[in-house]
Motif scaffolding. Structure first.
Motif, PDB file in Angstrom:
ATOM      1  N   SER A 142       0.825  -1.196   0.000  1.00 11.49           N
ATOM      2  CA  SER A 142       0.000   0.000   0.000  1.00 11.49           C
ATOM      3  C   SER A 142       0.870   1.261   0.000  1.00 11.49           C
ATOM      4  CB  SER A 142      -0.927  -0.051   1.222  1.00 11.49           C
ATOM      5  OG  SER A 142      -1.440   1.198   1.512  1.00 11.49           O
ATOM      6  N   SER A 159       2.426   1.867  -3.353  1.00  9.75           N
ATOM      7  CA  SER A 159       1.501   2.450  -4.337  1.00  9.75           C
ATOM      8  C   SER A 159       1.403   3.965  -4.166  1.00  9.75           C
ATOM      9  CB  SER A 159       0.114   1.802  -4.212  1.00  9.75           C
ATOM     10  OG  SER A 159      -0.535   2.264  -3.050  1.00  9.75           O
ATOM     11  N   HIS A 160       1.783   4.457  -2.998  1.00  6.77           N
ATOM     12  CA  HIS A 160       1.825   5.910  -2.765  1.00  6.77           C
ATOM     13  C   HIS A 160       3.254   6.461  -2.858  1.00  6.77           C
ATOM     14  CE1 HIS A 160      -2.123   5.103  -0.829  1.00  6.77           C
ATOM     15  NE2 HIS A 160      -2.380   6.325  -1.222  1.00  6.77           N
ATOM     16  N   ASN A 161       4.200   5.596  -3.252  1.00  9.61           N
ATOM     17  CA  ASN A 161       5.612   6.013  -3.313  1.00  9.61           C
ATOM     18  C   ASN A 161       6.151   6.507  -1.978  1.00  9.61           C
ATOM     19  OD1 ASN A 161       6.660   5.393  -5.760  1.00  9.61           O
ATOM     20  ND2 ASN A 161       5.956   7.291  -6.745  1.00  9.61           N
ATOM     21  N   LEU A 211      -1.663  10.526   2.801  1.00  8.67           N
ATOM     22  CA  LEU A 211      -0.694   9.668   2.108  1.00  8.67           C
ATOM     23  C   LEU A 211      -0.292  10.193   0.728  1.00  8.67           C
ATOM     24  CD1 LEU A 211      -2.025   6.121   3.101  1.00  8.67           C
ATOM     25  CD2 LEU A 211      -0.287   7.522   4.212  1.00  8.67           C
ATOM     26  N   ASP A 212      -1.194  10.889   0.066  1.00 14.22           N
ATOM     27  CA  ASP A 212      -0.855  11.397  -1.273  1.00 14.22           C
ATOM     28  C   ASP A 212       0.133  12.557  -1.209  1.00 14.22           C
ATOM     29  OD1 ASP A 212      -2.385   9.539  -2.566  1.00 14.22           O
ATOM     30  OD2 ASP A 212      -4.201  10.783  -2.495  1.00 14.22           O
ATOM     31  N   ASP A 213       0.332  13.098  -0.011  1.00 10.62           N
ATOM     32  CA  ASP A 213       1.212  14.264   0.133  1.00 10.62           C
ATOM     33  C   ASP A 213       2.472  13.946   0.921  1.00 10.62           C
ATOM     34  OD1 ASP A 213      -0.725  15.827  -1.176  1.00 10.62           O
ATOM     35  OD2 ASP A 213      -1.817  16.080   0.708  1.00 10.62           O
ATOM     36  N   ASP A 241       6.271  11.571   1.308  1.00 11.70           N
ATOM     37  CA  ASP A 241       7.328  10.725   0.734  1.00 11.70           C
ATOM     38  C   ASP A 241       7.937   9.788   1.778  1.00 11.70           C
ATOM     39  OD1 ASP A 241       7.294  12.267  -1.760  1.00 11.70           O
ATOM     40  OD2 ASP A 241       8.286  13.836  -0.576  1.00 11.70           O
ATOM     41  N   GLN A 277      11.616   4.110  -3.720  1.00 14.29           N
ATOM     42  CA  GLN A 277      10.561   4.781  -4.505  1.00 14.29           C
ATOM     43  C   GLN A 277      10.711   4.513  -5.988  1.00 14.29           C
ATOM     44  OE1 GLN A 277      11.069   8.799  -3.105  1.00 14.29           O
ATOM     45  NE2 GLN A 277       9.603   8.531  -1.455  1.00 14.29           N
TER      46      GLN A 277
END
Ligand code: GTP
Ligand code: MG
Length: 218
Positions: free
Chosen positions: A23, A26-28, A107-109, A111, A217
Motif C-alpha cells: 500500500s 503504491s503511494h511512493n 498519504l498522497d502528500d 514521501d 521509490q
C-alpha cells in the motif's frame, strides 16, 4: 495436541506487513521504523532528521507510545502531519495497527513516514510493520553490552545509530566493544555516531535515509 498460537500470530503479522508495504509503495512512500530503548533519543533523532530532510522530502510521523501523546505533540509542533498510536500496554507495534492508522495521514502528500516504535530493545524487532528501513538506536548512557544481550535488535536492522555521542567522555562506554559485536552480528549494515542534541553526525544518517528512500521509490 500441537499448539501453534505464537507462529500463527507472527505469520499473520508478516502477511499484514506485506500488505502495508504494498500500500505504501503504491503511494511512493518509504516508511522507517525507529527502534530503541525508552529514552534512547528516538523522538530527538526524528526531530533532528526532520530538520535535515524536510527540504528534500514530505514527511509524516506515527508516534508509538504505550500511553499519552507527549511525543506526538513535540513533532506536530514542527508542522509535520503526525498521528499518535497508543498500544495501551503492548510493548511493540504490530502491522495491523499501522494498517489501521495509515489512512489518518495524508498519504498522497508524503514521501517519508517515520514510525517511532515503543521504547523496548526486545519485542519491536520481532514484528515487521511494513517498513522499508529499520533504524536501531543505542545511546551511550545505556552501556556497551547491549548488542550481546539483545542481539536480534542489532541483527535485524539496516543501521545502528550510536546516539548521545556527545556523552561519550562522561561514560565508561567501550565503543570498540559495540563496533566489534555489531560487526559480528550485522557485518554489512553501517553505524552512525550521532548527537541528536547538537546535530553532529545527522547529515550522514540523513543521506543514508535519502538514498534508501530514493531506491524504495524507484
Ligand atoms: N546529551 C544528549 N541528550 C539527548 C540526545 N538525544 C536525546 N537526548 C535527551 O534524552 C532524553 C530522551 O530523549 P527522547 O528523544 O525523548 O527519547 P525517546 O527514545 O524518544 O524516549 P521514549 O519515547 O520515552 O522511549 C531527552 O532528555 C533528550 O533531550 C543526544 O544526542 N545527546
Ligand atoms: Mg519518544
Amino acid at each position: 495436541m500441537e499448539i501453534k498460537v505464537l507462529h500463527q500470530i507472527m505469520d499473520w503479522n508478516e502477511d499484514v506487513s506485506e500488505e502495508v508495504k504494498a500500500s505504501l509503495a503504491s503511494h511512493n512512500i518509504c516508511m522507517i521504523n525507529v527502534m530503541g530503548s525508552p529514552g534512547a533519543g528516538k523522538t530527538s533523532l526524528i526531530t533532528s532528521l526532520i530538520g535535515t530532510l524536510k527540504d528534500r522530502f514530505r514527511i509524516g510521523v506515527i508516534e508509538g507510545d504505550i500511553a499519552g501523546q507527549v511525543d506526538a505533540e513535540r513533532i506536530a509542533g514542527l508542522g509535520i502531519p503526525t498521528v499518535q498510536l497508543n498500544t495501551d500496554g503492548a510493548c511493540h507495534i504490530e502491522a495491523m495497527s499501522i494498517q489501521h492508522i495509515l489512512p489518518s495521514l495524508p498519504l498522497d502528500d508524503l514521501d517519508l513516514i517515520f514510525v517511532e516504535n515503543i521504547g523496548n530493545l526486545v519485542c519491536p524487532a520481532e514484528f515487521r510493520i511494513g517498513e522499508s528501513l529499520r533504524i536501531t538506536l543505542l545511546s551511550i548512557p545505556e552501556g556497551d553490552d547491549k548488542v550481546e544481550k539483545y542481539p536480534l535488535m542489532f541483527t535485524d536492522t539496516d543501521c545502528l545509530v550510536l546516539n548521545k555521542y556527545d556523552m561519550l567522555p562522561y561514560f565508561d562506554f567501550d565503543e570498540q566493544r559495540v563496533c566489534s559485536n555489531y560487526g559480528t552480528v550485522n557485518p554489512d549494515a553501517p553505524l552512525f555516531r550521532v548527537s541528536s542534541r547538537s546535530g553532529d553526525g545527522i547529515c550522514d544518517l540523513a543521506d543514508f535515509i535519502a538514498e534508501k528512500a530514493g531506491n524504495s521509490q524507484s
